[in-house]
Design an enzyme around this catalytic site. Structure first.
Site, PDB file in Angstrom:
ATOM      1  N   ASN A 116      87.304 -45.857 -43.251  1.00  0.00           N
ATOM      2  CA  ASN A 116      86.999 -45.256 -44.559  1.00  0.00           C
ATOM      3  C   ASN A 116      86.577 -46.320 -45.582  1.00  0.00           C
ATOM      4  OD1 ASN A 116      89.403 -46.567 -44.949  1.00  0.00           O
ATOM      5  ND2 ASN A 116      90.499 -44.827 -45.824  1.00  0.00           N
TER       6      ASN A 116
ATOM      7  N   GLU B 232      92.839 -48.542 -50.105  1.00  0.00           N
ATOM      8  CA  GLU B 232      92.159 -47.313 -49.700  1.00  0.00           C
ATOM      9  C   GLU B 232      91.110 -46.930 -50.748  1.00  0.00           C
ATOM     10  OE1 GLU B 232      92.756 -46.553 -46.801  1.00  0.00           O
ATOM     11  OE2 GLU B 232      94.868 -46.370 -46.273  1.00  0.00           O
TER      12      GLU B 232
END
Ligand code: PGA
Length: 247
Positions: A135, A142
């Site tokens: 991702n 993140e």
């Protein structure tokens, strides 16, 4: 950011190792953070082999864990420090006194500043060796992480939980939080190496190389870092090269 095209994953490891050796020759007491995961394994094999022929190679260096699961036991096999010990630190003869490592059971409010201070006390990060998450994460930064973020505890993204489930047996067993060096911490490294290999990374690498620079894609921060070398193999570059040819 400089893009280095490699043949395959072992070639990514060899080219990354050459930069690590160059760094250690220039500064034997370098402070180095290392990613875990499957991508750096060929690099670790190169480094371990080099330590056998030159036992003093890493003697003055310091190693910092890039990230760690929060709340797990010190001796848990899945603790990222223990993984790094098995794959690199022990076979390369690196002592615990050369480590700056997250304590997964410490209070994160105190532990994260402790890690930042320990890095600063040794003069800052000289080298960050990173992998690319599916991702776009770097460490456990993140999507949505601030480019200025410092070392902290973060909730894991669903994609990270899924991609780490193989190590944990099932998704429900993967810890929900992790400790990670921040993006703002990593971008201060004097040299950054991003290693990328395999078809599975083709889409995320294409988006890192030519998509928008955005906190939705944490690794796009590296486009702003003149000291970053992205070492990527043919398979991981396939989408990027196809998109370029189609233009
Ligand atoms: P991998 O992990 O090297 O196992 O693909 C990369 C990452 O998630 O940072």
């Amino acid at each position: 950011m400089r893009l280095v095209e490699a043949e395959h994953s072992d070639d990514v490891g060899r080219r990354a190792a050459a930069l690590v050796f160059q760094q250690l020759r220039a500064k034997p007491e370098s402070v180095i953070t290392l990613a875990t995961g499957s991508t750096p394994l060929p690099l670790f094999r190169e480094l371990v082999a080099a330590s056998k022929s030159d036992p003093g190679l890493f003697r003055r260096a310091y190693f910092v864990t890039l990230d760690e699961y929060a709340g797990i036991a010190h001796d848990d096999r899945r603790r990222l420090l223990n993984w790094l010990r098995r794959e690199f630190l022990e076979p390369a003869g690196i002592h615990d006194r050369q480590l700056i490592a997250f304590d997964p059971l410490a209070d994160p409010a105190a532990e994260c500043p402790r890690i930042e201070k320990a890095i600063e006390a040794r003069g800052g990060l000289d080298l960050a060796v990173l992998g690319l998450g599916p991702n776009g994460h770097l460490g456990f930064n993140e999507p949505g992480s601030s480019f200025a973020s410092r070392t902290r505890m973060v909730p894991l993204a669903a994609e990270s939980i899924i991609s780490n489930a193989a190590y944990w047996g099932k998704e429900e067993d993967v810890p929900k939080h992790a400790l990670t060096l921040g993006l703002g911490t990593l971008k201060q490294a004097r040299l950054i190496i991003l290693m990328v290999s395999g078809m599975g990374k083709a889409d995320v690498l294409a988006s890192l190389l030519s998509g928008p620079i955005s906190e939705c894609m944490p690794a796009s921060l590296l486009r702003l870092c003149s000291t970053c070398n992205v070492i990527a193999d043919r398979a991981s570059l396939s989408r990027h090269l196809r998109d370029k040819n189609d233009k």
